[in-house]
Motif scaffolding. Structure first.
Motif, mmCIF file in Angstrom:
data_model
loop_
_atom_site.group_PDB
_atom_site.id
_atom_site.type_symbol
_atom_site.label_atom_id
_atom_site.label_comp_id
_atom_site.label_asym_id
_atom_site.label_seq_id
_atom_site.Cartn_x
_atom_site.Cartn_y
_atom_site.Cartn_z
ATOM 1 N N PRO A 23 -2.115 49.370 47.499
ATOM 2 C CA PRO A 23 -1.388 48.239 47.599
ATOM 3 C C PRO A 23 -0.093 48.415 48.722
ATOM 4 N N VAL A 24 -0.110 49.800 49.355
ATOM 5 C CA VAL A 24 1.204 49.522 50.558
ATOM 6 C C VAL A 24 0.445 48.989 51.408
ATOM 7 N N ILE A 25 -0.822 48.987 51.641
ATOM 8 C CA ILE A 25 -1.642 48.805 52.886
ATOM 9 C C ILE A 25 -1.361 46.683 52.436
ATOM 10 N N LEU A 26 -1.910 46.274 51.292
ATOM 11 C CA LEU A 26 -1.489 45.361 50.856
ATOM 12 C C LEU A 26 -0.332 44.422 50.985
ATOM 13 N N LEU A 27 0.761 45.243 50.688
ATOM 14 C CA LEU A 27 2.609 44.485 50.737
ATOM 15 C C LEU A 27 2.021 44.435 52.687
ATOM 16 N N VAL A 28 1.759 45.543 53.158
ATOM 17 C CA VAL A 28 1.922 45.240 54.710
ATOM 18 C C VAL A 28 0.969 43.370 55.107
#
Length: 156
Positions: free
Chosen positions: A70-75
């Motif tokens: 999810p953090v990678i997707l947000l970036v």
């Protein structure tokens, strides 16, 4: 690779707001979910090797599915990266697959113990998570693949 913009909406708005909110909330939910593993991981030394390995895999899998991706997707989302769509679909389908494989592994490794202690494989919390993942995947995978807004927004 840049794609030419098509007719239709562009930007982080419309229905896209809902998966964005989900991506923002998921790592927080993940931290609370993983906090429950503390006591279990501390008692791993008393478990046979295969059960310990299963618990470690489950813990690591949850870290990846609930926090890292999810953090990678947000970036990628805020960079408006073209790879956001593909990774989101992989994440959504992978999250559902992870739950199903986790249930299968639990049944294989702990089935006898669960039966002996009268514990259901699909308790209330697991059923809710499974249904949440199915509904999430059924709604948002097609949206990410078919939405004009998504196609017009994630182009760089």
């Amino acid at each position: 690779m840049n794609r030419p913009l098509q007719d239709g909406p562009v930007g982080l708005g419309g229905w896209l707001i809902l998966p964005i909110i989900g991506l923002l909330v998921t790592p927080l939910r993940g931290v609370f979910h993983l906090a429950g593993y503390g006591e279990l991981l501390a008692s791993m030394q008393r478990l046979p090797g295969s059960l310990s390995a299963f618990l470690v895999l489950e813990f690591v899998g949850n870290i990846v599915v609930l926090i890292v991706l999810p953090v990678i997707l947000l970036v990628l989302l805020f960079r408006r990266s073209a790879s956001f769509q593909r990774l989101f679909v992989i994440w959504a389908a992978g999250g559902l697959a992870f739950i199903v494989l986790d249930l299968i592994g639990t049944q294989v490794l702990f089935g006898d113990l669960m039966k002996a202690t009268n514990q259901p494989l699909l308790d209330e919390q697991t059923t809710i998570e499974l249904l949440r993942s199915v509904v999430f995947s059924v709604i948002w995978i097609p949206y990410m693949k078919l939405s004009r807004r998504v196609a017009n927004t994630f182009t760089t």
